[in-house]
Each structure stands twice: as structure tokens, then as C-alpha cells.
Design a protein around this motif. Structure first.
Motif, short mmCIF file in Angstrom:
data_model
loop_
_atom_site.label_atom_id
_atom_site.label_comp_id
_atom_site.label_asym_id
_atom_site.label_seq_id
_atom_site.Cartn_x
_atom_site.Cartn_y
_atom_site.Cartn_z
N ARG A 363 0.81 -1.21 0.00
CA ARG A 363 0.00 0.00 0.00
C ARG A 363 0.85 1.27 0.00
NH1 ARG A 363 -5.44 -0.47 3.22
NH2 ARG A 363 -5.50 -2.10 1.63
N GLY A 364 1.97 1.24 0.70
CA GLY A 364 2.83 2.41 0.74
C GLY A 364 3.38 2.76 -0.63
N GLU A 365 3.76 1.74 -1.42
CA GLU A 365 4.26 1.98 -2.77
C GLU A 365 3.16 2.57 -3.65
OE1 GLU A 365 7.65 1.01 -4.16
OE2 GLU A 365 7.72 1.56 -2.05
N ALA A 366 1.93 2.10 -3.47
CA ALA A 366 0.81 2.66 -4.25
C ALA A 366 0.59 4.13 -3.91
CB ALA A 366 -0.46 1.84 -3.98
N VAL A 367 0.76 4.49 -2.63
CA VAL A 367 0.61 5.89 -2.23
C VAL A 367 1.70 6.74 -2.87
CG1 VAL A 367 0.71 7.46 -0.27
CG2 VAL A 367 -0.58 5.34 -0.08
N VAL A 368 2.94 6.25 -2.86
CA VAL A 368 4.04 6.99 -3.49
C VAL A 368 3.76 7.20 -4.97
CG1 VAL A 368 6.49 6.89 -4.11
CG2 VAL A 368 5.76 6.21 -1.83
N LEU A 369 3.32 6.16 -5.67
CA LEU A 369 3.00 6.26 -7.09
C LEU A 369 1.93 7.32 -7.34
CD1 LEU A 369 2.43 3.20 -9.45
CD2 LEU A 369 0.96 5.20 -9.56
N THR A 370 0.85 7.26 -6.56
CA THR A 370 -0.27 8.17 -6.77
C THR A 370 0.12 9.61 -6.47
OG1 THR A 370 -1.81 6.38 -6.17
CG2 THR A 370 -2.66 8.63 -6.13
N VAL A 371 0.81 9.82 -5.36
CA VAL A 371 1.21 11.18 -4.98
C VAL A 371 2.16 11.76 -6.03
CG1 VAL A 371 2.51 12.53 -3.28
CG2 VAL A 371 0.84 10.84 -2.52
N THR A 372 3.09 10.96 -6.55
CA THR A 372 4.01 11.43 -7.58
C THR A 372 3.23 11.88 -8.82
OG1 THR A 372 5.73 9.91 -6.81
CG2 THR A 372 5.99 10.84 -9.01
N ALA A 373 2.28 11.06 -9.26
CA ALA A 373 1.49 11.41 -10.44
C ALA A 373 0.70 12.69 -10.22
CB ALA A 373 0.55 10.25 -10.80
N VAL A 374 0.04 12.81 -9.07
CA VAL A 374 -0.76 14.00 -8.78
C VAL A 374 0.12 15.24 -8.69
CG1 VAL A 374 -2.24 15.09 -7.04
CG2 VAL A 374 -2.59 12.69 -7.64
N ALA A 375 1.31 15.10 -8.08
CA ALA A 375 2.22 16.24 -7.96
C ALA A 375 2.70 16.71 -9.32
CB ALA A 375 3.41 15.86 -7.08
N ILE A 376 2.96 15.78 -10.24
CA ILE A 376 3.39 16.17 -11.59
C ILE A 376 2.27 16.89 -12.32
CG2 ILE A 376 3.95 15.20 -13.86
CD1 ILE A 376 5.63 13.11 -12.42
N VAL A 377 1.04 16.40 -12.17
CA VAL A 377 -0.10 17.03 -12.85
C VAL A 377 -0.35 18.44 -12.30
CG1 VAL A 377 -2.60 16.91 -13.14
CG2 VAL A 377 -1.21 14.87 -13.50
N THR A 378 -0.24 18.62 -10.99
CA THR A 378 -0.60 19.90 -10.38
C THR A 378 0.54 20.90 -10.34
OG1 THR A 378 -0.12 18.93 -8.20
CG2 THR A 378 -2.41 18.87 -8.96
N THR A 379 1.80 20.44 -10.46
CA THR A 379 2.93 21.38 -10.43
C THR A 379 3.69 21.28 -11.75
OG1 THR A 379 4.31 19.72 -9.28
CG2 THR A 379 3.09 21.30 -7.92
N ASP A 380 4.80 20.57 -11.73
CA ASP A 380 5.58 20.33 -12.94
C ASP A 380 6.36 19.04 -12.74
OD1 ASP A 380 8.23 20.98 -11.67
OD2 ASP A 380 7.34 22.98 -11.57
N MET A 381 7.08 18.63 -13.80
CA MET A 381 7.78 17.35 -13.75
C MET A 381 8.85 17.32 -12.66
SD MET A 381 8.12 14.39 -15.40
CE MET A 381 7.56 14.70 -17.06
N PHE A 382 9.67 18.35 -12.61
CA PHE A 382 10.79 18.37 -11.65
C PHE A 382 10.27 18.33 -10.22
CE2 PHE A 382 14.18 20.62 -9.29
CZ PHE A 382 15.23 19.77 -9.58
N THR A 383 9.30 19.18 -9.91
CA THR A 383 8.75 19.21 -8.55
C THR A 383 8.07 17.89 -8.21
OG1 THR A 383 8.39 21.60 -8.75
CG2 THR A 383 7.20 20.45 -7.01
N GLY A 384 7.32 17.35 -9.16
CA GLY A 384 6.61 16.10 -8.90
C GLY A 384 7.55 14.95 -8.61
N VAL A 385 8.65 14.85 -9.38
CA VAL A 385 9.61 13.77 -9.14
C VAL A 385 10.29 13.95 -7.79
CG1 VAL A 385 11.79 12.78 -9.94
CG2 VAL A 385 9.99 13.29 -11.58
N LEU A 386 10.64 15.21 -7.44
CA LEU A 386 11.24 15.46 -6.13
C LEU A 386 10.29 15.09 -5.00
CD1 LEU A 386 13.15 18.85 -6.55
CD2 LEU A 386 14.09 16.54 -6.47
N VAL A 387 9.01 15.42 -5.15
CA VAL A 387 8.02 15.04 -4.13
C VAL A 387 7.95 13.53 -4.00
CG1 VAL A 387 5.54 15.02 -3.60
CG2 VAL A 387 6.64 17.14 -4.34
N GLY A 388 7.93 12.84 -5.14
CA GLY A 388 7.87 11.38 -5.10
C GLY A 388 9.09 10.76 -4.45
N LEU A 389 10.29 11.26 -4.82
CA LEU A 389 11.52 10.73 -4.21
C LEU A 389 11.55 10.99 -2.72
CD1 LEU A 389 14.17 11.71 -6.91
CD2 LEU A 389 13.35 9.42 -6.37
#
Length: 499
Positions: A363-389
Motif C-alpha cells: 500500500r505504501g508503494e501505491a501511495v508513493v505512485l499516486t502522490v508522484t502522479a498528482v504532484a506532476i499534474v498539479t505542479t511540474d515534472m521536476f517538482t513532482g519527481v522530487l516530491v515522489g523521491l
């Protein structure tokens, strides 16, 4: 090369060429650059990267995974800025490969990579829906989603918009139905069949839909050694880092996937990173799109029976001959048909099949995946990847700092209390440890067993010392440490009584 290998590699190269052609054109259009630049990147991926060591069967070219990032870069910095970004990113990739850091890209969380691709897929789909509805250009970023409700009104009041949507929908239907046909027929890629059919229908019926604008290969290519002055812009530097990380990660994950498809030589990740960097350096010098290794073309190459790297080199040659001999054919392709191809490609980037199972098991990996995708959609690629990492690192830190505190007072109410701390004591678990220790009676002897304590960070060590001192000062309270704690620093400590 033996005849048996040529007999397999030449037909495989034609299959890869037919798969690559509509994708190179479509990705260029979605990126907001002339279509010729997408074909140039495909040619470089075949003729330059194809001959270099690394992976023997994976194919490189413009990737849907970079479309959103490229479109944002072109919008902000223009084609000249894109050339500089791709050139420097390529040089960085070469440096990382020469430093033998390619293998370390495998340490990137798979959930972050899948989340990145999912975010790109969502943005790609949302943007191309505007093209399906007859828009001339696709909005970038969050605007692609916020503008979707307005499409309903456009479709209601515009017949050309409805015809455009119908043509695009029919193109998607042909691609989906083509996959249901027998294997021999599917040797010809469904995307190519769908685009050719849509082009023919548009020409015969005279549909009022936009087609691709073709300027010619020489007019589109703008060779340059880059513009070093642009490197003073922090936004350009951030984009370069993002290009480097995303393109490298996508290429090396693709290489790992392709290795699982065949029994031939395994990929040398460092050499593959040098090869990808060389390709991007050449693309930057030519002002073309950036490249990565792409799983769709690579899997087509393997499944078509390729045996050596000759197939991917030849596919680049066929692309070069096509763009040099018959560039006018590209101008007959309707934009809604290409948008349909990219919507189909964007859907393949979404983890629709893996996410439900991942939620059940990790479940934790699914949350990381989802949050990364949402962050990229709502901000930009660089910020979204940093949030995911960042979230992935926090998740690992939380999971590895597991600690268990057990208390046994033997039911006497008056004798010593045995307390055992087992696991990794880090600041993340400090509230759990202190809540248990502070709940102990202050007038009882405590035997503190640290045999099972594998790690003790500075915060927990300091808190533990403070509690021992406080408990020893109380009337009747005393702490006996059963085992020495793990070392954390060299500062002097009070020495508790030991058994």
C-alpha cells in the motif's frame, strides 16, 4: 554477420520503422516542434545510438514520456533553448556513464518511476483531447485539465469539432481492434494502419480537419553549439537536471525490461548511458527532440525476431530515406489521427492493471505512485519527481525504523520491571519509546534490556539518557542497563548501573 541473422534483422527493422514513424511524428506535434525534428531524433537513435555498445536490441527515439517536459521547455525557452537543454543533458549523461553511475539509476524507486509515467500519461491524454476536439494546439500542464469543460461547449456548437472528434475516435477504435486480429496481420503496426486509414478517409471525404504542416528537413534543422548564456538561468538548469534524470531512468528501466524479453547479451548500464548521452548530444547540436530508449519500439524489435543491433540501425536508415524521399506524405496526416495515437500511448503509461494489486500488497508503494502522479499534474515534472523521491525516502525511513518496546512487571506490583527495546530506534519512533518509558512507575527498579537494539540514533540516545537520569533521581527508582547500547557518538555519558 551470418545470413540467418540478416534474414531476421532486416524484416524486424521494417517493423520497428513502421512502429516508429507515427510515434516520431506524433510526439513532435505534441511537443510543439516541427514534425521533422521528431523524425531526426528517430534517425539519430538508429544510426548513432544503434551502433554503440550498451543494449543490443533496445531502440531509441523520441519518447512520449518526455512530451510534456519538452512542450514546457519549448514554451518557456523556444527551440534554441531546447537545443541547449538537450545538448547539456546529453553531456551530463555521458559523464554519468563514464563515472560508472549508470547502475545506480536502478536504485530509483520503481513506484516513483511509474508515478512519473502515470503523471505524464495523464497530461498527455488531457492535452491531446483538445486536439481531438479540433483545437490547433494542446495546452500544457494543469491547463490541459481545467480547459476540458470548455470542450463540451465547443463540440456542441461546432460541426468541424465533432468531425475531428469522430475521426480521432475512429482511429483509436482501429488501433484497439487491430490488436484482436491474428498474429500475422498484426506484424503491421495498428497505429500505422489507423493513421493511414484516417488520412485516406480525410482526403476522400474532404473532412475539414487540420493536417500536419511540413516545412522540409533542411528548414526545420537548426544546427547550433548551444547558447551558454542560457545556462545562467536557474529554470534552464533545473530543466536540464530533470531531462537528464528522467531520460536516463526511462532508458535504463526500458533496458532492464528488454533484457527480460530475450536470451541474448545483457545490457551494460554504464555503456548504455553513454550511448544515450551521445545520442542526446547529437540531437542537441541539431536542435532536435531529446531521446530515450523506448519500450514500445524495443519490444516490437524483440518480438519481430531481431538478433543483433543491425535491426535498430536499419530502422534509422529507413526513417532517413522516408523523410528525404517522400516528406510530403507526412503533410497528409490529420492532426486528430496523431492525437488519437498519443492518447492511446498515454493510456499505456497509466498503471491501470498494476495499481490495484500494488494497493493490496504494498500500500505504501501505491501511495508513493499516486502522490508522484498528482504532484506532476498539479505542479511540474521536476517538482513532482522530487516530491515522489522525498516521499519514497520517508517511507523507507519509517519502515526501517521499526522498534518494539515490551514491558513486563511480573504481576507483583513491587519488584523490578523488565523493559526490552528491540529494532532500530530513530527519531521517527521516539514518541513510541518515550510514551512507554514515561508510563513506568517512578518508584520501581527498571531492568532495561538493549540486546535486541540494532541501531540508536542521536535523538533517541539523548532522550534515553535523559530518562535514565530522571528515573535514577526519584526515590526508589533505579535503571539497570542489561546490555550496552549501540554507539552513536563520542561525547561523555553518565554510566548507569549494570548487571
Amino acid at each position: 554477420m551470418r545470413w540467418g541473422e540478416w534474414r531476421r534483422d532486416v524484416p524486424a527493422s521494417l517493423v520497428v520503422f513502421l512502429v516508429a514513424l507515427p510515434l516520431c511524428v506524433g510526439i513532435a506535434v505534441a511537443s510543439g516542434v516541427p514534425v521533422e525534428l521528431g523524425l531526426v531524433t528517430g534517425v539519430v537513435g538508429g544510426l548513432v545510438v544503434g551502433v554503440m555498445p550498451g543494449s543490443s536490441l533496445q531502440v531509441s527515439g523520441p519518447a512520449a514520456g518526455l512530451t510534456v517536459l519538452v512542450a514546457e521547455a519549448v514554451e518557456r525557452y523556444g527551440l534554441t533553448g531546447l537545443g541547449t537543454i538537450v545538448l547539456v543533458a546529453g553531456l551530463l549523461q555521458i559523464g554519468l556513464g563514464l563515472l560508472r553511475l549508470g547502475r545506480w539509476f536502478r536504485a530509483i524507486s520503481v513506484a516513483v518511476v511509474h508515478g512519473m509515467l502515470a503523471g505524464i500519461g495523464l497530461l498527455l491524454i488531457a492535452g491531446q483531447l483538445h486536439i481531438l476536439a479540433g483545437a490547433g494546439t494542446a495546452p500544457v500542464g494543469l491547463a490541459a485539465f481545467t480547459g476540458l469543460p470548455a470542450l463540451v461547449g465547443e463540440l456542441t456548437g461546432s460541426e468541424p469539432a465533432r468531425l475531428s472528434l469522430a475521426l480521432g475516435t475512429a482511429t483509436i477504435a482501429v488501433m484497439m481492434l487491430w490488436n484482436l486480429l491474428p498474429g500475422r496481420l498484426r506484424t503491421v503496426p495498428g497505429a500505422l494502419v489507423a493513421v493511414v486509414a484516417a488520412s485516406a478517409a480525410s482526403a476522400v471525404l474532404g473532412l475539414p480537419v487540420d493536417t500536419i504542416e511540413v516545412a522540409g528537413l533542411l528548414a526545420a534543422i537548426q544546427p547550433s553549439l548551444g547558447h551558454p548564456s542560457q545556462l545562467a538561468d536557474l529554470g534552464v538548469l533545473a530543466t536540464i537536471v530533470t531531462f537528464t534524470l528522467v531520460a536516463s531512468a526511462e532508458s535504463l528501466f526500458s533496458a532492464a525490461a528488454v533484457d527480460r524479453m530475450h536470451q541474448g547479451p545483457r545490457t551494460d548500464f554504464d555503456r548504455e548511458l553513454v550511448a544515450q548521452g551521445t545520442g542526446n548530444t547529437v540531437c542537441g547540436l541539431l536542435g532536435a527532440l531529446p531521446m530515450t530508449a523506448v519500450i514500445v519500439r524495443s519490444s516490437a524489435n524483440v518480438h519481430a525476431g531481431a538478433r543483433t543491433k543491425a535491426s535498430r540501425v536499419l530502422h534509422g536508415l529507413w526513417l532517413l530515406l522516408f523523410v528525404a524521399a517522400v516528406p510530403g506524405l507526412v503533410g497528409l496526416i490529420p492532426l486528430p489521427a496523431l492525437a488519437a495515437v498519443l492518447v492511446h500511448a498515454g493510456c499505456k503509461l497509466l498503471p491501470l492493471r498494476t495499481l490495484p494489486g500494488l494497493w493490496r500488497t504494498h500500500r505504501g508503494e501505491a501511495v508513493v505512485l499516486t502522490v508522484t502522479a498528482v504532484a506532476i499534474v498539479t505542479t511540474d515534472m521536476f517538482t513532482g519527481v522530487l516530491v515522489g523521491l522525498g516521499l519514497a525516502v520517508a517511507k523507507v525511513a519509517w519502515e526501517t525504523s521499526h522498534v518494539r518496546v515490551t514491558v513486563d512487571d511480573h504481576g507483583t506490583g513491587t519488584g523490578p520491571i523488565d523493559v526490552a527495546i528491540v529494532g532500530n530506534a530513530t527519531f521517527l519512533r521516539l514518541p513510541t519509546i518515550l510514551n512507554t518509558l514515561h508510563a513506568l512507575p517512578t518508584d520501581r527498579i527498571v531492568r532495561l534490556d538493549l540486546h535486541g537494539l540494532r541501531h540508536l540514533d542521536h535523538a533517541c540516545g539523548t532522550a534515553l539518557d535523559t530518562w535514565i537520569e530522571a528515573h535514577n533521581r526519584t526515590a526508589g527508582g533505579q535503571v539497570h542497563v542489561v546490555a550496552p547500547r549501540p554507539a552513536q557518538d563520542d561525547r561523555p555519558r553518565p554510566v548507569p548501573a549494570t548487571e
